[in-house]
Design a protein around this motif. Sequence first.
Motif: not given
Length: 61
Positions: A28-32, A34-45, A47-50
């Motif tokens: 899914v595309e991250d709203k903040e 714009g990077e692609l990430r797996r759903p229900h996973h932390i964005d490692l770049k 460090g945000m989740y929900r």
Amino acid sequence: MAVPKRKVTRMKRGFRRSDDALRQPTYVEDKESGELRRPHHIDLKTGMYRGRQILEPKEDI
């Protein structure tokens, strides 16, 4: 020894095997960012989740 009571139909066999197919992982595309990430996973770049900061952001080396 266990013996099946009835023959398994082609349809039932196909239902069972339908989950064996290889699939592309979902992204899914991250709203903040714009990077692609797996759903229900932390964005490692970032460090945000929900919307919350879970990890320290990764620094570029």
